[in-house]
Each structure stands twice: as structure tokens, then as C-alpha cells.
Design a protein around this motif. Structure first.
Motif, PDB file in Angstrom:
ATOM      1  N   GLY A 123       4.613 -13.987  -2.999  1.00 16.57           N
ATOM      2  CA  GLY A 123       3.737 -13.018  -2.477  1.00 16.57           C
ATOM      3  C   GLY A 123       3.022 -12.262  -3.637  1.00 16.57           C
ATOM      4  N   ILE A 124       3.580 -11.984  -5.005  1.00 15.72           N
ATOM      5  CA  ILE A 124       3.057 -11.260  -5.927  1.00 15.72           C
ATOM      6  C   ILE A 124       1.576 -11.840  -6.302  1.00 15.72           C
ATOM      7  N   TRP A 125       1.931 -13.277  -6.353  1.00 13.05           N
ATOM      8  CA  TRP A 125       0.588 -14.139  -6.997  1.00 13.05           C
ATOM      9  C   TRP A 125      -0.535 -14.070  -5.691  1.00 13.05           C
ATOM     10  N   ARG A 126      -0.008 -13.878  -4.483  1.00  9.61           N
ATOM     11  CA  ARG A 126      -1.203 -13.897  -3.451  1.00  9.61           C
ATOM     12  C   ARG A 126      -1.619 -12.441  -3.337  1.00  9.61           C
ATOM     13  N   GLY A 127      -0.911 -11.378  -3.433  1.00  7.86           N
ATOM     14  CA  GLY A 127      -1.373 -10.032  -3.311  1.00  7.86           C
ATOM     15  C   GLY A 127      -2.011  -9.334  -4.414  1.00  7.86           C
ATOM     16  N   ALA A 128      -1.868  -9.890  -5.656  1.00  8.40           N
ATOM     17  CA  ALA A 128      -2.103  -9.110  -6.676  1.00  8.40           C
ATOM     18  C   ALA A 128      -3.732  -9.068  -6.936  1.00  8.40           C
ATOM     19  N   PRO A 129      -4.579  -9.984  -6.553  1.00  6.17           N
ATOM     20  CA  PRO A 129      -5.895 -10.101  -6.465  1.00  6.17           C
ATOM     21  C   PRO A 129      -6.415  -9.215  -5.672  1.00  6.17           C
ATOM     22  N   TYR A 130      -5.826  -8.923  -4.401  1.00  6.29           N
ATOM     23  CA  TYR A 130      -6.417  -8.037  -3.537  1.00  6.29           C
ATOM     24  C   TYR A 130      -6.290  -6.492  -4.012  1.00  6.29           C
TER      25      TYR A 130
ATOM     26  N   GLY B 186       5.682  -3.393  -6.026  1.00  6.94           N
ATOM     27  CA  GLY B 186       5.689  -3.369  -7.434  1.00  6.94           C
ATOM     28  C   GLY B 186       4.865  -4.349  -8.332  1.00  6.94           C
ATOM     29  N   GLY B 187       5.130  -5.417  -7.955  1.00  4.67           N
ATOM     30  CA  GLY B 187       4.637  -6.647  -8.788  1.00  4.67           C
ATOM     31  C   GLY B 187       3.266  -6.695  -8.609  1.00  4.67           C
ATOM     32  N   SER B 188       2.877  -6.765  -7.413  1.00  2.00           N
ATOM     33  CA  SER B 188       1.415  -7.054  -6.924  1.00  2.00           C
ATOM     34  C   SER B 188       0.707  -5.872  -7.750  1.00  2.00           C
ATOM     35  N   MET B 189       1.007  -4.557  -7.442  1.00  2.00           N
ATOM     36  CA  MET B 189       0.303  -3.411  -8.036  1.00  2.00           C
ATOM     37  C   MET B 189       0.370  -3.469  -9.488  1.00  2.00           C
ATOM     38  N   ALA B 190       1.312  -3.772 -10.150  1.00  2.00           N
ATOM     39  CA  ALA B 190       1.427  -3.798 -11.684  1.00  2.00           C
ATOM     40  C   ALA B 190       0.438  -4.848 -12.154  1.00  2.00           C
ATOM     41  N   LEU B 191       0.640  -6.217 -11.432  1.00  3.25           N
ATOM     42  CA  LEU B 191      -0.429  -7.327 -12.083  1.00  3.25           C
ATOM     43  C   LEU B 191      -1.759  -6.984 -11.527  1.00  3.25           C
ATOM     44  N   GLY B 192      -2.001  -6.464 -10.409  1.00  4.88           N
ATOM     45  CA  GLY B 192      -3.371  -6.236  -9.994  1.00  4.88           C
ATOM     46  C   GLY B 192      -4.109  -5.221 -10.994  1.00  4.88           C
ATOM     47  N   PHE B 193      -3.158  -4.099 -11.384  1.00  2.00           N
ATOM     48  CA  PHE B 193      -4.048  -3.052 -12.401  1.00  2.00           C
ATOM     49  C   PHE B 193      -4.245  -3.840 -13.718  1.00  2.00           C
ATOM     50  N   GLY B 194      -3.214  -4.587 -14.255  1.00  5.80           N
ATOM     51  CA  GLY B 194      -3.339  -5.219 -15.379  1.00  5.80           C
ATOM     52  C   GLY B 194      -4.707  -6.014 -15.123  1.00  5.80           C
ATOM     53  N   LEU B 195      -4.558  -6.981 -14.103  1.00  8.38           N
ATOM     54  CA  LEU B 195      -6.022  -7.653 -14.241  1.00  8.38           C
ATOM     55  C   LEU B 195      -7.445  -6.868 -14.073  1.00  8.38           C
ATOM     56  N   ALA B 196      -7.137  -5.709 -13.393  1.00  7.36           N
ATOM     57  CA  ALA B 196      -8.266  -4.816 -13.150  1.00  7.36           C
ATOM     58  C   ALA B 196      -8.755  -4.453 -14.596  1.00  7.36           C
TER      59      ALA B 196
ATOM     60  N   GLY C  94       4.698  -5.876   2.917  1.00 12.07           N
ATOM     61  CA  GLY C  94       6.044  -6.615   2.168  1.00 12.07           C
ATOM     62  C   GLY C  94       6.869  -6.365   3.519  1.00 12.07           C
ATOM     63  N   PHE C  95       6.742  -5.456   4.176  1.00 12.51           N
ATOM     64  CA  PHE C  95       7.738  -5.304   5.397  1.00 12.51           C
ATOM     65  C   PHE C  95       7.188  -6.518   6.547  1.00 12.51           C
ATOM     66  N   ARG C  96       6.189  -6.651   6.341  1.00 13.68           N
ATOM     67  CA  ARG C  96       5.559  -7.604   7.701  1.00 13.68           C
ATOM     68  C   ARG C  96       5.617  -9.037   7.175  1.00 13.68           C
ATOM     69  N   SER C  97       6.282  -9.217   5.914  1.00 11.03           N
ATOM     70  CA  SER C  97       6.414 -10.540   5.366  1.00 11.03           C
ATOM     71  C   SER C  97       6.979 -11.733   6.500  1.00 11.03           C
ATOM     72  N   PHE C  98       6.136 -12.749   6.656  1.00 10.64           N
ATOM     73  CA  PHE C  98       6.647 -13.648   7.792  1.00 10.64           C
ATOM     74  C   PHE C  98       6.207 -15.144   7.368  1.00 10.64           C
ATOM     75  N   THR C  99       4.938 -15.177   7.112  1.00 15.08           N
ATOM     76  CA  THR C  99       4.439 -16.678   7.031  1.00 15.08           C
ATOM     77  C   THR C  99       5.000 -17.369   6.016  1.00 15.08           C
ATOM     78  N   GLU C 100       5.108 -16.695   5.049  1.00 11.21           N
ATOM     79  CA  GLU C 100       5.378 -17.396   3.424  1.00 11.21           C
ATOM     80  C   GLU C 100       7.047 -17.826   3.560  1.00 11.21           C
ATOM     81  N   VAL C 101       7.765 -16.696   4.152  1.00 10.62           N
ATOM     82  CA  VAL C 101       9.209 -17.023   4.271  1.00 10.62           C
ATOM     83  C   VAL C 101       9.422 -18.011   5.289  1.00 10.62           C
ATOM     84  N   PHE C 102       8.636 -18.026   6.428  1.00 10.73           N
ATOM     85  CA  PHE C 102       8.735 -19.317   7.343  1.00 10.73           C
ATOM     86  C   PHE C 102       8.694 -20.542   6.984  1.00 10.73           C
ATOM     87  N   LEU C 103       7.556 -20.579   6.244  1.00 11.21           N
ATOM     88  CA  LEU C 103       7.099 -21.640   6.005  1.00 11.21           C
ATOM     89  C   LEU C 103       7.864 -22.359   4.724  1.00 11.21           C
ATOM     90  N   LEU C 104       8.375 -21.533   3.709  1.00  9.67           N
ATOM     91  CA  LEU C 104       9.287 -21.897   2.565  1.00  9.67           C
ATOM     92  C   LEU C 104      10.513 -22.281   2.680  1.00  9.67           C
TER      93      LEU C 104
END
Length: 316
Positions: free
Chosen positions: A189-196, A106-116, A250-260
Motif C-alpha cells: 500500500g505504501i508503494w502504491r500510495g506514495a506517488p499520489y 504514515g509510510g506513504s506520506m513520509a515517502l511521498g514527502f521525500g520523493l517530492a 487505509g480504512f477502505r483497504s480491500f483489493t490488495e488484501v483480497f487479492l494477496l
């Protein structure tokens, strides 16, 4: 009485027109070189087969075995599935995964739509802004995690704590506190996914008929009404595609959780991917970990199929 002789009808020997000859040659050429696209795709298909599909098949086999490296594996049937489904840690990790997927989607789609909407256009300045906004997507996740780890420093000297301190809020523990750790990872995750998502929304906005905007403007529609009644209906297929992509991400989130946080503190950020990693590679329970991976794959597959069926029903 005179007898009339029948004149035999002969087939026309005139050659076909040049357009038909060219079309026939083109069909023969395409039919004879059908293997050319597959030849170009072969290297990628071989890599996918060796590094993705064969390991997927091996994971399915391992999920019904008690895997003992170098000692042989024994068949246990669905015991691994029963063990992981009855595990409290798996249920907690599943709930965290669902919350993280919903928030990031929800966050990445909302922010991505606003940026678009903000950067839509063809000017040179907007092209530069779009390129700058897309940078978080191309930055390696390890770098992103380390950057946000620094910003999430739990003391008052941390960057984000200094910012919220400007409005009178006290320092937060962010990823170091169980109550805020999952939300902090979600924000990353939202910060990284919204530009895509922004780039896909931009492609969808380019396909909307500009005459609809002009007609709405002539009718006196405000900007909000133009977005609600022209932009959003025109982007319905884009929303369906992005929902699937963002949900799978979102279901496959691993790297950010593992590293943080690596699932901490106190398991508050444990997701299915990190739990599978710990079961398989840290606790050497490869069969149980493989069962969790298969369950995650099935959940993702069911979600994708449901969204596609719903999309087809609406378009019918």
C-alpha cells in the motif's frame, strides 16, 4: 421685494460609462445561465446518485433488517449492530484495519514527502522522473497485487528473499506467515500510495514563497533547518488534506488484501472491508454486513470531521 423662482432639479440623462454597462450585462448573463455548470455536472451527478448514494441509503435500511433475498426482509432494529460489535472477528478486523491505516498513512506520506523534495524542479529530466514515479498509481490494483505476489514468493528463489539474502537474512514467508503478512500488505500500500502523495506535495511546494528560502539561506540555515522551519510550516494545509485522504484510503483497504491473502493466514490480515464482503456475499448475512459497512462509514466520517475541526482551530 423680488421673488426668486426655484429651478427644478432634473435627473441626469447621461448614459452610464461602458465599464458599468459591461458589468451589468455580465451579471445578467451569469444570473440567467446559472444552470449551465449544473448541466455539465448532471451526467456525473446521475451516476453518483444511482451507483453510490442510492446504494448507501439501501445499506442503511438493510443494516436494521434481517435480509432474505427473494423471501422478504424483517425488521430487527439494532440487532445486527449488536451482533457485529460483539463479534471477535469484527474486533480483530477493526484492529488490523487501524494498524494498516496508520502504517500506510504514515509510510506513504513520509515517502511521498521525500520523493517530492527529490524531484522538485522544472527540468525535463525531473519531469520524466516524476512521470515514472507516478506509474504505480495508474496501474490497476489487480496488476499491482499480482506483481507483489510474485516478489513475495516465500522460497529463497523469490525476488525479495534474494535481496534480503544478500545481507545474510534468511528467507521470509511474507504474506504466507501470520507475523509478516500484515506488514507485507502495508508495504504494498505504501508503494502504491506514495506517488499520489508526492504529486500533492509537489503542488504544495510550488506555493511556498521562494523568498523565505533565500532569507533562510542568507541567515545561514542548513538544509535540514530550511525544511523544518520553512517547508513543513508551509505544507501544513497539505498535510491535513493528505492525512484525511490517506487515512480514508487505509480504512477502505480491500483489493490488495483480497487479492494477496483474502484475510489469511489465520485471519492475520482480515480487515473490515474483507469481513463485510465475506459476511454479505459469501455467508449471505447481508444485514450484518451492511451494519459493518455503516459503522465503517461513520468511523471515516468522524475522522474527517475531527481533522477538519482541528485544522480550523489551528488556523484560527
Amino acid at each position: 421685494m423680488s421673488v426668486r423662482e426655484a429651478t427644478p432639479v432634473t435627473a441626469s440623462t447621461e448614459p452610464p460609462p461602458p465599464a458599468l454597462r459591461a458589468s451589468a450585462r455580465s451579471r445578467r448573463r451569469r444570473g440567467g445561465q446559472w444552470w449551465v455548470p449544473w448541466l455539465f455536472l448532471a451526467p456525473a451527478l446521475v451516476l453518483f446518485l444511482y451507483f453510490k448514494f442510492i446504494p448507501m441509503g439501501q445499506a442503511i435500511v438493510m443494516s436494521v433488517q434481517d435480509v432474505k433475498p427473494y423471501l422478504g426482509s424483517t425488521w430487527v432494529g439494532t440487532a445486527n449492530y449488536g451482533e457485529i460489535l460483539s463479534s471477535e472477528s469484527f474486533r480483530s478486523a477493526t484492529w488490523n484495519t487501524i494498524l494498516l491505516a496508520i502504517g500506510q498513512t504514515g509510510g506513504s506520506m513520509a515517502l511521498g514527502f521525500g520523493l517530492a523534495l527529490l524531484v522538485e524542479g522544472q527540468t525535463r529530466k525531473l519531469s520524466f522522473i516524476r512521470s515514472a514515479a507516478f506509474l504505480p498509481v495508474v496501474v490497476p490494483m489487480a496488476v499491482v497485487a499480482e506483481l507483489w505476489r510474485i516478489m513475495y514468493h516465500p522460497t529463497s528463489e523469490g525476488l525479495l528473499n534474494q535481496i534480503i539474502g544478500l545481507v545474510g537474512l534468511g528467507p521470509s514467508g511474507f504474506i504466507n506467515h501470520p507475523d509478516t503478512s500484515l506488514g507485507s500488505i502495508m508495504l504494498t500500500g505504501i508503494w502504491r500510495g506514495a506517488p499520489y502523495d508526492m504529486m500533492i506535495f509537489l503542488a504544495g511546494l510550488a506555493g511556498i514563497d521562494r523568498g523565505l528560502y533565500e532569507a533562510a539561506t542568507v541567515d545561514g540555515a542548513s538544509t535540514r533547518k530550511r525544511i523544518l522551519h520553512v517547508t513543513l510550516p508551509g505544507l501544513r494545509p497539505v498535510f491535513a488534506i493528505l492525512f484525511v485522504l490517506a487515512a480514508v484510503r487505509g480504512f477502505r483497504s480491500f483489493t490488495e488484501v483480497f487479492l494477496l491473502t483474502n484475510g489469511g493466514p489465520n485471519g492475520s490480515t482480515e480487515v473490515v472491508m474483507t469481513l463485510i464482503y465475506k459476511l454479505g456475499l459469501e455467508q449471505n448475512r447481508l444485514g450484518v454486513g451492511s451494519a459493518g459497512a455503516v459503522l465503517l462509514f461513520l468511523a471515516t466520517l468522524v475522522l474527517t470531521i475531527c481533522v477538519q475541526l482541528l485544522r480550523r482551530r489551528r488556523s484560527a
